[in-house]
Design a protein around this motif. Structure first.
Motif, PDB file in Angstrom:
ATOM      1  N   THR A   6       1.006   6.836   8.112  1.00 31.65           N
ATOM      2  CA  THR A   6      -0.028   6.225   7.280  1.00 31.65           C
ATOM      3  C   THR A   6       0.287   6.417   5.804  1.00 31.65           C
ATOM      4  O   THR A   6       0.176   5.477   5.008  1.00 31.65           O
ATOM      5  N   LYS A  56       3.027   4.118   4.726  1.00 32.14           N
ATOM      6  CA  LYS A  56       2.523   2.758   4.531  1.00 32.14           C
ATOM      7  C   LYS A  56       1.821   2.641   3.185  1.00 32.14           C
ATOM      8  O   LYS A  56       2.019   1.658   2.459  1.00 32.14           O
ATOM      9  N   ALA A 100      -8.184   4.203   3.442  1.00 32.56           N
ATOM     10  CA  ALA A 100      -7.428   4.760   4.569  1.00 32.56           C
ATOM     11  C   ALA A 100      -7.538   3.909   5.828  1.00 32.56           C
ATOM     12  O   ALA A 100      -6.662   3.974   6.688  1.00 32.56           O
ATOM     13  N   LYS A 101      -8.601   3.095   5.949  1.00 29.62           N
ATOM     14  CA  LYS A 101      -8.764   2.272   7.147  1.00 29.62           C
ATOM     15  C   LYS A 101      -8.277   0.845   6.947  1.00 29.62           C
ATOM     16  O   LYS A 101      -7.581   0.296   7.791  1.00 29.62           O
ATOM     17  N   PHE A 146      -6.602  -0.328   4.107  1.00 31.74           N
ATOM     18  CA  PHE A 146      -5.447  -0.349   3.199  1.00 31.74           C
ATOM     19  C   PHE A 146      -5.669  -1.261   1.994  1.00 31.74           C
ATOM     20  O   PHE A 146      -4.720  -1.694   1.356  1.00 31.74           O
TER      21      PHE A 146
END
Length: 125
Positions: free
Chosen positions: A30, A33, A97-98, A100
């Motif tokens: 994560t 990304k 965080a969910k 992006f």
């Protein structure tokens, strides 16, 4: 033998305290990304192309400054230039965080705005 023991101790000490890991670097998929998204922003790409064209070896890169918490679901990411003896920070972003989704963080005024708002503001200045 003493040198081998000392070398093993120092290596273990460095790993235990994270000295082998670059500060702000990704520690999972994560985070990788998130850094990739910020490094791919046109502003970062354009500046790095300019630097490459002028043979400047110090390219800008994204660095994670803070990770999500229960109260705040954002990664705080800065754009830095590593000068060797210091890090120069240029801009700050928040990445959800969910989803992006990326938002620009205006540190001076402590407010966030969309990338389109930030770009419009910068064009008008």
């Amino acid at each position: 033998m003493k040198k081998l023991i000392l070398a093993t101790f120092l290596l273990g000490f460095n790993c235990a305290f994270g000295y082998g890991q670059e500060y702000g670097a990704a520690t999972n998929a994560t985070e990788r990304k998130v850094l990739k998204l910020i490094n791919a922003l046109p502003e970062v790409q354009r500046e790095n192309e300019f630097r490459k064209a002028h043979k400047n070896p110090r390219l800008l890169k994204a660095q994670i400054e803070d990770t999500p918490t229960k109260e705040n679901n954002y990664y705080k990411v800065s754009i830095i230039e590593d000068l060797g003896f210091q890090l120069r920070t240029y801009e700050w972003y928040e990445v959800d965080a969910k989803t992006f989704a990326i938002r620009y963080w205006d540190v001076a005024n402590d407010r966030t705005m969309s990338l389109s708002e930030m770009r419009k503001l910068k064009r008008s200045q």
